[in-house]
Design an enzyme around this catalytic site. Sequence first.
Site, mmCIF file in Angstrom:
data_model
loop_
_atom_site.group_PDB
_atom_site.id
_atom_site.type_symbol
_atom_site.label_atom_id
_atom_site.label_comp_id
_atom_site.label_asym_id
_atom_site.label_seq_id
_atom_site.Cartn_x
_atom_site.Cartn_y
_atom_site.Cartn_z
ATOM 1 C CG HIS A 134 -4.820 -17.915 -7.089
ATOM 2 N ND1 HIS A 134 -4.278 -18.659 -6.631
ATOM 3 C CD2 HIS A 134 -5.043 -16.183 -6.833
ATOM 4 C CE1 HIS A 134 -3.360 -18.301 -6.375
ATOM 5 N NE2 HIS A 134 -4.069 -16.603 -6.542
ATOM 6 C CG HIS A 158 -5.161 -13.452 -7.762
ATOM 7 N ND1 HIS A 158 -5.197 -13.249 -6.412
ATOM 8 C CD2 HIS A 158 -6.266 -12.148 -7.429
ATOM 9 C CE1 HIS A 158 -6.748 -12.953 -5.969
ATOM 10 N NE2 HIS A 158 -7.381 -11.998 -7.124
ATOM 11 C CG ASP A 168 0.448 -13.302 -6.285
ATOM 12 O OD1 ASP A 168 -0.539 -12.829 -7.125
ATOM 13 O OD2 ASP A 168 0.835 -13.237 -5.760
ATOM 14 C CG HIS A 169 -0.532 -17.200 -7.568
ATOM 15 N ND1 HIS A 169 0.355 -18.350 -6.612
ATOM 16 C CD2 HIS A 169 -0.274 -16.857 -6.459
ATOM 17 C CE1 HIS A 169 0.597 -18.161 -4.885
ATOM 18 N NE2 HIS A 169 -0.152 -16.978 -5.505
ATOM 19 C CG HIS A 173 -7.859 -16.368 -2.771
ATOM 20 N ND1 HIS A 173 -6.499 -15.774 -2.268
ATOM 21 C CD2 HIS A 173 -6.664 -16.204 -4.040
ATOM 22 C CE1 HIS A 173 -6.107 -15.106 -2.218
ATOM 23 N NE2 HIS A 173 -6.148 -15.178 -3.256
ATOM 24 C CG ASP A 208 -2.605 -16.706 -3.022
ATOM 25 O OD1 ASP A 208 -1.709 -17.398 -2.293
ATOM 26 O OD2 ASP A 208 -2.370 -15.666 -4.046
ATOM 27 C CG HIS A 259 1.009 -16.341 -0.447
ATOM 28 N ND1 HIS A 259 0.344 -15.117 -0.354
ATOM 29 C CD2 HIS A 259 1.211 -16.328 -1.993
ATOM 30 C CE1 HIS A 259 0.275 -14.300 -1.317
ATOM 31 N NE2 HIS A 259 -0.075 -14.933 -2.148
#
Length: 306
Positions: A62, A64, A66-67, A138, A209, A267
């Site tokens: 996805h 976001h 941080d990914h 998510h 996530d 995570h």
Amino acid sequence: MLFKITFLGTSGTIPSVERNSPAIFVQFGGQRMLFDCGEGTQRQMMIAKTGFRNLDNIFITHLHTDHFIGLFGLIETMSLNERSRELNVYSPRAEVLRALFEAFGYDQLNYDIRVRELKDGEEVKFDGFKVVAFRTEHIVKSVGYAIIENDRRGKFNREKAEKELGIPPGPLYAKLARGESIVWKGRTITPDMVLGEKRRGRKVVYTGDSRPTKRTVEIARNADILIHDASFKEELKDWAIESGHSTAKEAAEVAREANVKKLILTHISTRYSKDASPLLEEAKKVFENTIIAEDFMSLEVTFDES
């Protein structure tokens, strides 16, 4: 065929001294793949000595940061290293990545980047295995990925070959075991005459996530390994629900229902960076064969011969 997983980043949204942002490197035979690419992933790859040269496929769960924010530095490093082969990037939101790559001038690199959107049930086929995207839950559009090996040929029945069919031990056995037909004393012997039932290939499932879902249970059914979001303890379940994550207990419940062989929690919130044992203890009460992912932890996915 070697099937090896290396955790490059196991933290939650914020990296810590102990854990980098999410990323998992997978080697399956000759294929090298990356699942998520958080901040600092290329440095983690350098430390883990995974190499960049043979990395041709990156799967993002996805968008976001941080990914996926680590993609940009990695892509530029590949260009500076004179990469010429096409790079495939998969995501649930292809148009966003295409726009970002164009804004960064990546249409002028010395190699092409092919961005493809993957939806629930869509798959990417490789030699001997496939990667299947599946819907997750998510707070933004997201998918998880299942790495599924093709079924293997059944075990060779030496007794049947030798005693019932009269074939002497030797090179002919190897041919039959490889799935090739042979001719023995004027008779065609096909592999199905001496091989047992097909054996299930190996399977690893990564949620990214996600809240616990029936879809995850479905696709993870009998998996060798389930890598599941386990951001919080059960006492923070309300926040897990609000933020679209899972508790360690919920991850364990998914593993138990799916009848997986091993659960790996990842995570990990910075609340537990120095000591994630409370998460492990919570999960083990529900599903015993659970471990916590750590940065640079590697494990080989072996065949189940039971």
